[in-house]
Design a protein around this motif. Structure first.
Motif, PDB file in Angstrom:
ATOM      1  N   GLY A 360     -22.365  -3.951 -24.887  1.00  0.00           N
ATOM      2  CA  GLY A 360     -21.158  -4.106 -24.086  1.00  0.00           C
ATOM      3  C   GLY A 360     -20.564  -2.765 -23.707  1.00  0.00           C
ATOM      4  O   GLY A 360     -20.081  -2.579 -22.577  1.00  0.00           O
ATOM      5  N   ALA A 361     -20.595  -1.821 -24.645  1.00  0.00           N
ATOM      6  CA  ALA A 361     -20.077  -0.484 -24.343  1.00  0.00           C
ATOM      7  C   ALA A 361     -20.861   0.154 -23.198  1.00  0.00           C
ATOM      8  O   ALA A 361     -20.282   0.769 -22.295  1.00  0.00           O
ATOM      9  N   ARG A 362     -22.166  -0.017 -23.217  1.00  0.00           N
ATOM     10  CA  ARG A 362     -22.999   0.550 -22.145  1.00  0.00           C
ATOM     11  C   ARG A 362     -22.676  -0.132 -20.814  1.00  0.00           C
ATOM     12  O   ARG A 362     -22.603   0.530 -19.777  1.00  0.00           O
ATOM     13  N   ALA A 363     -22.471  -1.435 -20.836  1.00  0.00           N
ATOM     14  CA  ALA A 363     -22.150  -2.161 -19.600  1.00  0.00           C
ATOM     15  C   ALA A 363     -20.857  -1.657 -18.986  1.00  0.00           C
ATOM     16  O   ALA A 363     -20.710  -1.618 -17.759  1.00  0.00           O
ATOM     17  N   LEU A 364     -19.907  -1.242 -19.826  1.00  0.00           N
ATOM     18  CA  LEU A 364     -18.615  -0.754 -19.342  1.00  0.00           C
ATOM     19  C   LEU A 364     -18.611   0.754 -19.093  1.00  0.00           C
ATOM     20  O   LEU A 364     -17.581   1.306 -18.689  1.00  0.00           O
ATOM     21  N   GLY A 365     -19.738   1.413 -19.328  1.00  0.00           N
ATOM     22  CA  GLY A 365     -19.792   2.862 -19.148  1.00  0.00           C
ATOM     23  C   GLY A 365     -19.070   3.619 -20.244  1.00  0.00           C
ATOM     24  O   GLY A 365     -18.596   4.737 -20.027  1.00  0.00           O
ATOM     25  N   MET A 366     -19.007   3.014 -21.447  1.00  0.00           N
ATOM     26  CA  MET A 366     -18.257   3.617 -22.549  1.00  0.00           C
ATOM     27  C   MET A 366     -19.124   3.843 -23.784  1.00  0.00           C
ATOM     28  O   MET A 366     -18.637   3.863 -24.915  1.00  0.00           O
TER      29      MET A 366
END
Length: 430
Positions: A360-366
């Motif tokens: 999820g962090a990768r999906a949000l660019g975080m």
């Protein structure tokens, strides 16, 4: 610095830590490792001792928090997305007409429900701009994505484009954009949104392959979805011209929507070729199996997405289509689906917990940089959740998936306890 220790810590970016600990300073993790080593290195610091399992904060990669106000829509089962959409649209129109629906308050209520279940970050699709800051007001991190829906090429250039840019500029915080779906916007609008996103360096989040009839819609402009769109009154060029001859993924890829700055929601009806396109673009898929079940849809091909190496994340969708905002319930549903679909590798539970955190962090660019979330590593935000479950060091991810739903006892964001029935012993010295 404070120390946080537990019988088991799941940092996600590394192996499970039996009798593990975190050192936290100014809201960030400065060290993670065995408790004995961390306590020795940070001698004299206050230690917070948690019972159960500590895991990096969950990331809900697809939700609409404001539709907590329309939870009644999600309390029954439907036969199709089109049937659900008709019911939802009527309920939403009634709420708007009543003029007393407080979308910001509803979003805040949803944010607190997500926090109570161990979620520390969200990708929140916002239809009504007054709800855009609710997730942050509740203490969550993540991003709000302003939704764009219903614009023809004419309405977009007459007012829609300027309205979106103004809203983004006046928001006071970074926001993304959510072109709703390939069937609710003119293709020319989708193309311009893709250009705007790249020009303004905006993150993008879009519903894709959620309806069983979406392919028929984009290819030929026919079918139940096309009928519903016409009945709503959207006068899109695609309908007038008899489709584009392209499936939804190829259509969106052709106008430049996909990339690492974009993640899609649902992906229920993706073909192998479409999964390959998303993989090639680095575009993650946020899977929402309980929402799909409510709408009477097929299940996403979790086993294929995992086996082929597509980046995936997990979302709950909203309470208007899901029974709760407990992300681990969706992780458990994905685990069961993957098994039914023939996924036999021993890494299944670990990969799905990773999808619900660093995925999820990768999906949000975080997933990198000073705002890193989704993993408990030095430099990352000290965002984590505590679950009152048995600390099974042999199969920790399975234990979390099977026992964790409904058993979050504390949610910590940037080192601060935001909610939960904390079972810590404050002031203990290491």
């Amino acid at each position: 610095s404070d120390l946080h220790s537990a019988p088991l810590v799941l940092p996600i970016a590394g192996p499970p830590l039996r009798e593990g600990a975190l050192a936290v300073r100014r809201g960030r993790v400065v060290a993670a490792g065995p408790r004995r080593e961390i306590a020795s290195a940070f001698r004299g610091r206050r230690e917070v001792r948690w019972d159960g399992v500590v895991v990096a904060g969950l990331v809900n990669a697809h939700t609409h928090l404001q539709f907590t106000a329309l939870a009644q829509v999600g309390r029954r089962r439907y036969g199709s997305l089109e049937e659900w959409s008709t019911t939802f649209d009527a309920a939403y129109a009634e709420a708007v007409e009543a003029a007393d629906t407080d979308w910001a308050a509803a979003a805040l209520q949803g944010a607190h429900a997500a926090l109570a279940a161990g979620t520390t970050a969200v990708a929140d699709v916002v239809t009504d701009v007054e709800a855009a800051t609710a997730y942050a007001e509740a203490g969550l991190t993540g991003m709000a994505y302003l939704e764009v829906l219903g614009d023809t090429e004419e309405s977009w250039h007459a007012e829609g484009r300027d309205r979106l840019i103004t809203a983004l500029q006046e928001s006071g915080r970074p926001m993304g954009v959510s072109p709703h779906a390939p069937y609710t916007l003119d293709v020319a609008v989708l193309e311009d949104l893709a250009l705007l996103a790249r020009s303004y360096r905006l993150r993008v989040h879009i519903h894709v392959a959620e309806s069983a009839h979406e392919r028929e819609y984009t290819v030929s402009g026919t079918g139940p979805l096309a009928r519903m769109v016409r009945e709503i009154g959207f006068d899109f060029a695609l309908l007038r011209e008899g489709g584009t001859g392209l499936g939804p993924v190829d259509l969106l890829d052709g106008v430049g929507v996909f990339g690492e700055h974009c993640h899609v929601a649902h992906g229920v009806y993706l073909t192998a070729d479409e999964r390959r396109v998303l993989r090639k673009r680095g575009t993650a898929v946020a899977l929402c199996p309980r929402s799909n079940r409510t709408l009477g849809l097929a299940a996403p091909d979790v086993a294929a997405l995992l086996a082929e190496g597509n980046p995936i994340a997990v979302g709950t969708d909203s309470l208007a289509s899901s029974p709760s905002l407990d992300l681990l319930e969706d992780v458990r549903a994905l685990r069961d689906l993957a098994r039914e679909q023939g996924y036999r590798a021993a890494d299944l539970e670990e990969r799905l917990v990773r999808a619900a955190t660093e995925g999820g962090a990768r999906a949000l660019g975080m997933a990198a940089g000073p705002g890193r979330i989704g993993a408990l590593v030095p430099g990352a935000r000290a965002d984590f959740a505590v679950f009152d479950i048995e600390a099974d060091a042999r199969e920790p991810y399975r234990a979390l998936i099977e026992q964790g739903p409904g058993r979050c006892v504390a949610t910590i964001i940037a080192g601060r306890s935001m909610c939960g029935r904390a079972r810590s012993r404050n002031g203990r010295r290491g």
